[in-house]
Design an enzyme around this catalytic site. Sequence first.
Site, PDB file in Angstrom:
ATOM      1  N   SER A  68       0.930  -1.214   0.034  1.00 12.68           N
ATOM      2  CA  SER A  68       0.019  -0.144   0.088  1.00 12.68           C
ATOM      3  C   SER A  68       0.911   1.236  -0.106  1.00 12.68           C
ATOM      4  CB  SER A  68      -1.106   0.056   1.088  1.00 12.68           C
ATOM      5  OG  SER A  68      -2.033  -1.005   0.962  1.00 12.68           O
ATOM      6  N   TYR A  97       4.168  12.143   8.985  1.00 21.34           N
ATOM      7  CA  TYR A  97       3.593  11.409   8.015  1.00 21.34           C
ATOM      8  C   TYR A  97       4.354  10.405   7.469  1.00 21.34           C
ATOM      9  CZ  TYR A  97       6.227  14.421   4.738  1.00 21.34           C
ATOM     10  OH  TYR A  97       7.182  15.109   3.833  1.00 21.34           O
ATOM     11  N   GLY A  98       3.645   9.395   6.796  1.00 21.74           N
ATOM     12  CA  GLY A  98       4.267   8.272   6.068  1.00 21.74           C
ATOM     13  C   GLY A  98       3.113   7.367   5.611  1.00 21.74           C
TER      14      GLY A  98
END
Length: 367
Positions: A60, A301-302
């Site tokens: 993903s 974030y990531g």
Amino acid sequence: MTFSPAHWQSRLDALRAAHHVPGATLAVFADGRIHELASGLLHRGTGVEATTDSVFQLGSIAKIYTATLVMQLVDAGRLDLDAPVCEILPEFSPAGAPGADRAITVRRLLSHTSGLTGDFTYDSGRGDDCLADYVRAARNVALDCPPGTAVSYSSVGYSVLGRIVEVVTGRTWDQALKERIVAPLGLTHTMTLPEEALAFRTAMGHLPGDGPEPEPAPAWDMMPRSAGPYGRVLASAADVLRLAKMHLDGGATADGTQVLGARAVAAMQRWEVDVPDRWTVSADGWGLGWSLYDWNGVPGYGHDGASVGQYGYLRVVPGADVIVVLLTNGGGARRLYADLFRELLADLAEVRTPPPSRRPRTRRPST
């Protein structure tokens, strides 16, 4: 704190072995440089060693590539974030309450607030029309909740976004990715199709076996081509880091090429929705593509990714100018990630990541 390659090589080797992960590669941006490490084996059956240029399936994490493509089109004025998807793809008509199709917008697909269910696996073949066929086949996919009311993590939505990229650009999603992201960033170890990986040292996924060590999966790649926009990018850890570095640098490459506008970069990192259930989705909130984190007041974030026996983890701490990418091929990969990132982020960015049992925060951080 200065990055010490010898120290972190030792920690990667020790934690990988302790958690029975066959192989792993680590790329870290710190001190203004990219550092690359590798440990273990790409395939326990053949004994091929992992190297820093090895290619893994990203799962993903591919969604960040698709979100970047979409935001390039928004930035260029070719796509409206708040346009109903059915206006762009008339064939898109999910099952649900009357009017639900018009309530599903590009923004809601990007932020996982469309209400679309998580997965709809459909092998629409290897042709260039695979995403068009996928969207037609998904026309009766159910909604988990009304659009805009909650986070409903949806890979289906990202295949729809991939088809939007195709319609707007006139290129296949794979071609658009190569022309608009891979080439400008100089990503020499990034691809979307399995035959393209044959030119590289490529990781094999591993699954639980009879003993403590995992065994090679029965097949290397089980995803159809239509999975591309949500889960079918292959890359080295350093190439993933270079994509994240472009976002960290306001959309610019090292030579100053603007791959994505600074406003679009900021929009992707802006808090769109809280994630109240961190057991289901490993994030505190969601932006436009990025999963967002609040580490005791330190924003980051990531994204995580998983395919059959392969697992990837990407974290960015913008305030410290730090990026960490870990790619693995099975075993206790999540425990390796949790232990290694806890140490790395504390040392390099003074971030204290929460233990897995911590209940998540359910309000967005102040801005």
